[in-house]
Design an enzyme around this catalytic site. Structure first.
Site, PDB file in Angstrom:
ATOM      1  N   PRO A  28      45.912  35.902  31.733  1.00  0.00           N
ATOM      2  CA  PRO A  28      45.719  37.252  32.304  1.00  0.00           C
ATOM      3  C   PRO A  28      46.206  37.410  33.742  1.00  0.00           C
ATOM      4  CG  PRO A  28      43.676  36.041  32.404  1.00  0.00           C
ATOM      5  CD  PRO A  28      44.650  35.142  31.688  1.00  0.00           C
ATOM      6  N   CYS A  29      47.523  37.426  33.939  1.00  0.00           N
ATOM      7  CA  CYS A  29      48.058  37.658  35.283  1.00  0.00           C
ATOM      8  C   CYS A  29      47.701  39.053  35.783  1.00  0.00           C
ATOM      9  CB  CYS A  29      49.568  37.431  35.309  1.00  0.00           C
ATOM     10  SG  CYS A  29      50.500  38.402  34.112  1.00  0.00           S
TER      11      CYS A  29
END
Length: 234
Positions: free
Chosen positions: A140-141
């Site tokens: 989850p950047c």
């Protein structure tokens, strides 16, 4: 409890990736709409928006393997989808693993990721890794922000970043109030602990006992210590 995604990302480097392996590509559903997904026998290796015209060329350049159409539909992409990051460098895997540890509904600045991988001065390098994240949405950047807490760029677009964070439970209006006033840490005058604003402990601090800080240095000078959960770098 062990997190399977973190365990996979923490696995030792398995060595060089064979160039005679053929990976598959298909379109499947993701939390922001359809995505193109390349997969090896071990898991998803590359993921991009469904309209990415340069997907195959970028994949061959980065992974070094050809792609053939998958013979069956892929399941929808979720945070639990298996991944194969053997084509990434050890530093890239460290950054992706640290990013994967950020809880849903919370965000961390790029500097936090750099500290977590033991390279506090490598903020720019961390940003480069996440800008090229091979498996966004799975790693989850979108939960990584600029130093001031503002959301920053995202390969699916800034509006999409806000949308997926809101769906995960992040209070964007609350975050924006802190960003607009320059607040980067929230402390409690009863516990003497300072947190990043989206930390679940910070959300429990009542108005009467909330002490805002615009820098970690100011919080340290005031005698506050860092939360052991969100690890704000005090």
């Amino acid at each position: 409890m062990s997190d399977p995604l973190l365990d996979r990302l923490a696995a030792p480097d398995p060595g060089a990736v064979s160039l005679d392996v053929v990976d598959t590509v298909t379109t499947t559903a993701g939390p922001l709409g359809d995505v193109l997904v390349a997969s090896s026998s071990a898991g998803v290796t590359f993921l991009r928006p469904a309209d990415d015209a340069g997907f195959r060329d970028e994949y061959r350049r980065r992974v070094g393997r050809p792609l053939v159409p998958a013979d069956r539909p892929a399941p929808p992409v979720t945070a639990r989808t298996a991944v194969d990051l053997r084509a990434c460098s050890p530093f890239e895997r460290d950054v992706l693993r640290a990013t994967a540890s950020i809880p849903a509904g919370q965000v961390r600045p790029y500097g936090w990721v750099a500290r977590e991988v033991g390279r506090p001065a490598a903020v720019r390098a961390v940003g480069t890794v996440l800008a090229r994240n091979p498996v966004p949405l799975i790693v989850p950047c979108h939960r990584v922000t600029k130093a001031d807490g503002s959301l920053g760029r995202y390969m699916f677009g800034e509006a999409a970043k806000a949308r997926v964070l809101a769906a995960e439970g992040l209070d964007l209006d609350r975050l924006e109030r802190f960003v607009s006033t320059g607040v980067v840490l929230i402390a409690s005058d009863t516990t003497g602990i300072a947190c990043l604003p989206s930390c679940h402990h910070a959300r429990r601090i009542t108005d009467a006992h909330r002490v805002p800080f615009r820098s970690a240095a100011k919080a340290r000078e005031a005698g506050y210590r860092g939360c052991l959960v969100c690890r704000p770098g005090l």
